[in-house]
Design a protein around this motif. Sequence first.
Motif, PDB file in Angstrom:
ATOM      1  N   GLY A   1      12.565  -0.446  -3.595  1.00  0.00           N
ATOM      2  CA  GLY A   1      11.115  -0.314  -3.446  1.00  0.00           C
ATOM      3  C   GLY A   1      10.410  -0.323  -4.788  1.00  0.00           C
ATOM      4  N   ARG A   2      10.964   0.395  -5.733  1.00  0.00           N
ATOM      5  CA  ARG A   2      10.386   0.454  -7.084  1.00  0.00           C
ATOM      6  C   ARG A   2      10.445  -0.923  -7.753  1.00  0.00           C
ATOM      7  N   THR A   3      11.565  -1.617  -7.585  1.00  0.00           N
ATOM      8  CA  THR A   3      11.721  -2.945  -8.184  1.00  0.00           C
ATOM      9  C   THR A   3      10.717  -3.935  -7.595  1.00  0.00           C
ATOM     10  N   LEU A   4      10.615  -3.962  -6.270  1.00  0.00           N
ATOM     11  CA  LEU A   4       9.676  -4.899  -5.636  1.00  0.00           C
ATOM     12  C   LEU A   4       8.226  -4.566  -5.986  1.00  0.00           C
ATOM     13  N   LEU A   5       7.894  -3.289  -6.049  1.00  0.00           N
ATOM     14  CA  LEU A   5       6.540  -2.913  -6.440  1.00  0.00           C
ATOM     15  C   LEU A   5       6.269  -3.362  -7.878  1.00  0.00           C
ATOM     16  N   GLY A   6       7.261  -3.212  -8.744  1.00  0.00           N
ATOM     17  CA  GLY A   6       7.108  -3.673 -10.125  1.00  0.00           C
ATOM     18  C   GLY A   6       6.866  -5.173 -10.213  1.00  0.00           C
TER      19      GLY A   6
ATOM     20  N   ALA B   1       2.373   5.147  11.104  1.00  0.00           N
ATOM     21  CA  ALA B   1       3.065   5.416   9.841  1.00  0.00           C
ATOM     22  C   ALA B   1       4.573   5.518  10.076  1.00  0.00           C
ATOM     23  N   SER B   2       4.964   6.242  11.098  1.00  0.00           N
ATOM     24  CA  SER B   2       6.378   6.416  11.391  1.00  0.00           C
ATOM     25  C   SER B   2       7.053   5.075  11.689  1.00  0.00           C
ATOM     26  N   ASN B   3       6.401   4.260  12.494  1.00  0.00           N
ATOM     27  CA  ASN B   3       6.973   2.945  12.815  1.00  0.00           C
ATOM     28  C   ASN B   3       7.086   2.061  11.577  1.00  0.00           C
ATOM     29  N   HIS B   4       6.047   2.057  10.764  1.00  0.00           N
ATOM     30  CA  HIS B   4       6.089   1.208   9.567  1.00  0.00           C
ATOM     31  C   HIS B   4       7.134   1.727   8.575  1.00  0.00           C
ATOM     32  N   LEU B   5       7.189   3.023   8.402  1.00  0.00           N
ATOM     33  CA  LEU B   5       8.185   3.594   7.489  1.00  0.00           C
ATOM     34  C   LEU B   5       9.602   3.320   7.975  1.00  0.00           C
ATOM     35  N   SER B   6       9.817   3.299   9.286  1.00  0.00           N
ATOM     36  CA  SER B   6      11.145   2.953   9.817  1.00  0.00           C
ATOM     37  C   SER B   6      11.531   1.540   9.403  1.00  0.00           C
ATOM     38  N   ARG B   7      10.583   0.612   9.497  1.00  0.00           N
ATOM     39  CA  ARG B   7      10.865  -0.770   9.073  1.00  0.00           C
ATOM     40  C   ARG B   7      11.137  -0.833   7.571  1.00  0.00           C
ATOM     41  N   MET B   8      10.373  -0.070   6.811  1.00  0.00           N
ATOM     42  CA  MET B   8      10.581  -0.055   5.359  1.00  0.00           C
ATOM     43  C   MET B   8      11.919   0.588   5.000  1.00  0.00           C
ATOM     44  N   GLU B   9      12.331   1.600   5.750  1.00  0.00           N
ATOM     45  CA  GLU B   9      13.645   2.220   5.520  1.00  0.00           C
ATOM     46  C   GLU B   9      14.765   1.225   5.791  1.00  0.00           C
ATOM     47  N   ARG B  10      14.646   0.465   6.869  1.00  0.00           N
ATOM     48  CA  ARG B  10      15.681  -0.531   7.190  1.00  0.00           C
ATOM     49  C   ARG B  10      15.802  -1.571   6.078  1.00  0.00           C
ATOM     50  N   ARG B  11      14.711  -1.848   5.392  1.00  0.00           N
ATOM     51  CA  ARG B  11      14.725  -2.803   4.277  1.00  0.00           C
ATOM     52  C   ARG B  11      15.049  -2.109   2.950  1.00  0.00           C
ATOM     53  N   GLU B  12      15.325  -0.803   3.017  1.00  0.00           N
ATOM     54  CA  GLU B  12      15.699   0.019   1.862  1.00  0.00           C
ATOM     55  C   GLU B  12      14.620   0.063   0.787  1.00  0.00           C
ATOM     56  N   LEU B  13      13.360   0.123   1.230  1.00  0.00           N
ATOM     57  CA  LEU B  13      12.231   0.248   0.303  1.00  0.00           C
ATOM     58  C   LEU B  13      11.838   1.704   0.086  1.00  0.00           C
ATOM     59  N   VAL B  14      12.029   2.524   1.124  1.00  0.00           N
ATOM     60  CA  VAL B  14      11.726   3.952   1.059  1.00  0.00           C
ATOM     61  C   VAL B  14      12.818   4.720   1.786  1.00  0.00           C
ATOM     62  N   GLU B  15      12.860   6.009   1.505  1.00  0.00           N
ATOM     63  CA  GLU B  15      13.705   6.944   2.257  1.00  0.00           C
ATOM     64  C   GLU B  15      12.810   8.083   2.703  1.00  0.00           C
ATOM     65  N   ARG B  16      13.089   8.600   3.895  1.00  0.00           N
ATOM     66  CA  ARG B  16      12.350   9.753   4.383  1.00  0.00           C
ATOM     67  C   ARG B  16      13.265  10.970   4.397  1.00  0.00           C
ATOM     68  N   GLU B  17      12.662  12.096   4.107  1.00  0.00           N
ATOM     69  CA  GLU B  17      13.385  13.370   4.090  1.00  0.00           C
ATOM     70  C   GLU B  17      12.597  14.366   4.938  1.00  0.00           C
TER      71      GLU B  17
ATOM     72  N   GLY C   1       0.814  -1.217   0.000  1.00  0.00           N
ATOM     73  CA  GLY C   1       0.000   0.000   0.000  1.00  0.00           C
ATOM     74  C   GLY C   1       0.844   1.262   0.000  1.00  0.00           C
ATOM     75  N   VAL C   2       1.858   1.309   0.856  1.00  0.00           N
ATOM     76  CA  VAL C   2       2.734   2.479   0.923  1.00  0.00           C
ATOM     77  C   VAL C   2       3.450   2.677  -0.414  1.00  0.00           C
ATOM     78  N   LEU C   3       4.047   1.619  -0.925  1.00  0.00           N
ATOM     79  CA  LEU C   3       4.780   1.733  -2.189  1.00  0.00           C
ATOM     80  C   LEU C   3       3.856   2.180  -3.321  1.00  0.00           C
ATOM     81  N   THR C   4       2.635   1.673  -3.333  1.00  0.00           N
ATOM     82  CA  THR C   4       1.682   2.047  -4.372  1.00  0.00           C
ATOM     83  C   THR C   4       1.313   3.517  -4.277  1.00  0.00           C
ATOM     84  N   ILE C   5       1.039   3.993  -3.080  1.00  0.00           N
ATOM     85  CA  ILE C   5       0.678   5.405  -2.896  1.00  0.00           C
ATOM     86  C   ILE C   5       1.806   6.313  -3.377  1.00  0.00           C
TER      87      ILE C   5
END
Length: 147
Positions: free
Chosen positions: A108-113, A78-94, A50-54
């Motif tokens: 993240g783009r590759t896995l979503l694809g 959201a913050s907790n989930h995004l932290s887990r996704m960052e550790r897996r290198e799916l997203v970056e936060r700025e 869902g996050v990657l799609t959005i």
Amino acid sequence: MSRPEPTTDDPLTPLELERWTAWKHASDAVLERVRREVRTATGLSNADFGVLTIVADAEGPVRQQRLCDETGWTQSRASNHLSRMERRELVEREVVPGGVLIHLTEEGRTLLGRARPVHAAAVRRHLLDELDDDAHAAIARLAGALG
């Protein structure tokens, strides 16, 4: 003599309970089958997908608040989930003035694809191909009435 209308304090009638149970079992079963196929093929949870799609559909970074608005999540969730996704290198936060932007990484783009065609095939197999046009029209009416 007609039965009085139930109030909000009344338990569900047997017919109401039957309808609720049927709705819940059917929707839970379809959602779980789709989620399982995406997770098995890609390792992405439903929340990850869902996050990657959005973010991908926005075609650029997304504010964390928008993600919360679209998912119904609290800022903390959201913050907790995004932290887990960052550790897996799916997203970056700025961190930017007024909030946080979420960016897709290449991973993240590759896995979503990889996940999108699996998701589409699973939705077709477990929902769309199982129903005729009349049933799809009924679902559309139901979704319109409830949404």
